[in-house]
Design a protein around this motif. Structure first.
Motif, PDB file in Angstrom:
ATOM      1  N   UNK A  20      -5.888  -3.828   7.802  1.00 41.41           N
ATOM      2  CA  UNK A  20      -6.606  -3.626   9.063  1.00 41.41           C
ATOM      3  C   UNK A  20      -5.628  -3.381  10.203  1.00 41.41           C
ATOM      4  N   UNK A  21      -4.553  -4.158  10.238  1.00 40.95           N
ATOM      5  CA  UNK A  21      -3.565  -3.998  11.304  1.00 40.95           C
ATOM      6  C   UNK A  21      -2.842  -2.655  11.180  1.00 40.95           C
ATOM      7  N   UNK A  71      -2.324   0.474  13.855  1.00 44.69           N
ATOM      8  CA  UNK A  71      -1.007   1.030  14.187  1.00 44.69           C
ATOM      9  C   UNK A  71      -0.983   2.540  13.915  1.00 44.69           C
ATOM     10  N   UNK A  72      -1.527   2.944  12.780  1.00 46.91           N
ATOM     11  CA  UNK A  72      -1.560   4.365  12.418  1.00 46.91           C
ATOM     12  C   UNK A  72      -2.365   5.161  13.434  1.00 46.91           C
ATOM     13  N   UNK A  73      -3.557   4.668  13.769  1.00 51.50           N
ATOM     14  CA  UNK A  73      -4.404   5.382  14.735  1.00 51.50           C
ATOM     15  C   UNK A  73      -3.715   5.510  16.085  1.00 51.50           C
ATOM     16  N   UNK A  74      -3.006   4.474  16.507  1.00 49.65           N
ATOM     17  CA  UNK A  74      -2.310   4.524  17.795  1.00 49.65           C
ATOM     18  C   UNK A  74      -1.225   5.594  17.784  1.00 49.65           C
ATOM     19  N   UNK A  75      -0.505   5.731  16.682  1.00 52.33           N
ATOM     20  CA  UNK A  75       0.549   6.747  16.611  1.00 52.33           C
ATOM     21  C   UNK A  75      -0.036   8.153  16.497  1.00 52.33           C
ATOM     22  N   UNK A  88       8.460   4.788  12.544  1.00 56.95           N
ATOM     23  CA  UNK A  88       7.918   3.632  13.259  1.00 56.95           C
ATOM     24  C   UNK A  88       6.830   2.874  12.508  1.00 56.95           C
ATOM     25  N   UNK A  89       6.030   3.539  11.680  1.00 58.28           N
ATOM     26  CA  UNK A  89       4.934   2.841  11.011  1.00 58.28           C
ATOM     27  C   UNK A  89       5.422   1.722  10.089  1.00 58.28           C
ATOM     28  N   UNK A  90       6.316   1.984   9.128  1.00 60.87           N
ATOM     29  CA  UNK A  90       6.776   0.877   8.281  1.00 60.87           C
ATOM     30  C   UNK A  90       7.596  -0.152   9.040  1.00 60.87           C
ATOM     31  N   UNK A 137      -3.225   4.691   3.685  1.00 63.36           N
ATOM     32  CA  UNK A 137      -3.798   4.812   5.027  1.00 63.36           C
ATOM     33  C   UNK A 137      -3.169   5.979   5.781  1.00 63.36           C
ATOM     34  N   UNK A 138      -1.828   6.040   5.792  1.00 73.39           N
ATOM     35  CA  UNK A 138      -1.124   6.951   6.696  1.00 73.39           C
ATOM     36  C   UNK A 138      -1.221   8.416   6.293  1.00 73.39           C
ATOM     37  N   UNK A 139      -1.132   8.726   5.002  1.00 68.77           N
ATOM     38  CA  UNK A 139      -1.152  10.132   4.597  1.00 68.77           C
ATOM     39  C   UNK A 139      -2.517  10.779   4.815  1.00 68.77           C
TER      40      UNK A 139
END
Length: 413
Positions: free
Chosen positions: A133-134, A138-142, A162-164, A371-373
């Motif tokens: 969830x967190x 973080x992903x959406x913010x970037x 920055x994500x990891x 999540x990120x890809x």
């Protein structure tokens, strides 16, 4: 019991055979995702071959999937750094120092068992759900920041690094007030242009940060991995060492998987379109990208006693270099292995290793990639390279494959 491929019934022990090889490292021009061609040739004819190391040691090179997997699982082989020989030209040729405190990779049982048992108990389902969830936040913010900035940009700096780094902060419990400094120091360690002095300063700052974290959490434990571990019998030095180990193990690998995985998707538009169209494809797509790229490409073990492997006798003290990238392209295990197929059932790949040293944080890495890809390629449906593919600077001759930069652009709406 030892894995069957190591001790086939009545298998004859092979004689010396052809002369020793050296580790193939040259990748074919225009093939940024494929292992060196020399590995495939060896795998086809000599999946376990005699190998001459740069320091003169006569050891072995394993390229076949079954051999690599079996050696990973056999306790008669050690991963202690001081017993290994470096297979890469230009690397250290003298004895390596023992593993630092808290570094699980360079330990054998029972020391390794003690650390791993404590850590595995902290990677709970509840914590993984909370981190998922967190990480989505973080992903959406970037992605929002990228959209505001507009094309074009370097995806490594804007997204993959920055994500990891922020997820490591969440995992270890770095307070929000200190996360900017933490990110800055980790970015220095991962930047090709950093000077030796800058790297030393950044590493010292991170070690000081982790030592201070341990002290603070010892006084008032928090609901995070380091906070939980302060209630165990681990010493302060061990806690700080484990923090450093998790940082080193989980940062560079995930950042490069995000960047190189995106590069691979952009280079395979049909596969990219399939992922964008089907959210349920995220999990198998990540497994296939892990297999196809196998960015942590090489491992090593040293025999603690004489061991028969696939008809060859490996003597005590001989190092075996394990080509994970060759094993994950073995057609005996993965049909049509040089094709990226996001619908493939790629379970059993060795991108996270195998056996007792299999990557401790693999579930967290999967969370980040799953999540990120998809989020990236969905938010920017016209995402594409901003330079010709051959101009993307690859990380060559490094322990982790990837790219130094990934210039991308998209159409603004």
């Amino acid at each position: 019991m030892h894995p069957e491929p190591l001790t086939p019934a009545r298998a004859p022990v092979a004689g010396p055979g052809p002369g020793p090889v050296t580790l193939p490292t040259a990748r074919a021009e225009g093939c940024p995702f494929d292992p060196p061609a020399g590995l495939a040739r060896l795998r086809a004819g000599r999946p376990l071959a005699r190998m001459r190391y740069p320091d003169g040691h006569l050891g072995w090179l394993a390229t076949g999937y079954s051999v690599v997997r079996a050696i990973h699982a056999d306790p008669r082989f050690s991963s202690r750094y001081e017993l290994l020989h470096n297979p890469f030209e230009g690397g250290p040729t003298g004895p390596l120092p023992p593993a630092p405190v808290g570094d699980l990779t360079g330990l054998d049982a029972p020391e390794h068992t003690r650390y791993r048992r404590l850590l595995m108990a902290k990677f709970t389902v509840r914590r993984m759900r909370a981190l998922t969830a967190r990480f989505t936040e973080i992903t959406d913010a970037h992605l929002d920041a990228m959209e505001r900035r507009g094309p074009a940009l370097d995806l490594v700096e804007a997204y993959a690094k920055p994500l990891p780094a922020l997820m490591i902060c969440e995992l270890l419990g770095v307070p929000h007030a200190g996360q900017e400094d933490f990110q800055r120091h980790t970015a220095t360690l991962m930047t090709r242009g950093s000077t030796r002095e800058e790297v030393v300063a950044a590493m010292t700052a991170l070690q000081d940060t982790l030592a201070a974290l341990v002290t603070a959490k010892r006084a008032a434990p928090t609901d995070d991995l380091l906070g939980d571990l302060t209630t165990t019998d681990l010493t302060d030095d061990e806690l700080a060492g484990i923090g450093s180990f998790l940082l080193a193990a989980g940062l560079d690998t995930t950042a490069n998987m995000l960047a190189l995985g995106t590069f691979a998707l952009l280079s395979h538009p049909g596969q990219l379109a399939a992922l964008r169209a089907d959210p349920a494809l995220a999990a198998p797509a990540v497994e296939e990208l892990l297999r196809y790229l196998t960015i942590a490409h090489t491992g090593a073990r040293t025999a603690l006693e004489d061991v028969e492997v696939a008809g060859h006798l490996i003597r005590a003290g001989e190092t075996v270099t394990l080509s994970l990238e060759a094993a994950d392209r073995d057609p005996a295990r993965f049909p049509d292995p040089d094709t990226l197929d996001l619908r493939r059932r790629a379970t059993g790949h060795l991108a996270f290793g195998h056996g007792i040293h299999q990557c401790l944080g693999q579930q967290l890495a999967r969370v980040e990639l799953q999540v990120a890809l998809p989020a990236l390629v969905t938010r920017f449906p016209t995402l594409r390279l901003a330079v010709p593919p051959e101009d993307v600077p690859l990380r060559e001759g490094m322990n982790i494959n990837g790219v130094h930069r990934l210039p991308v652009t998209w159409d603004e709406t």
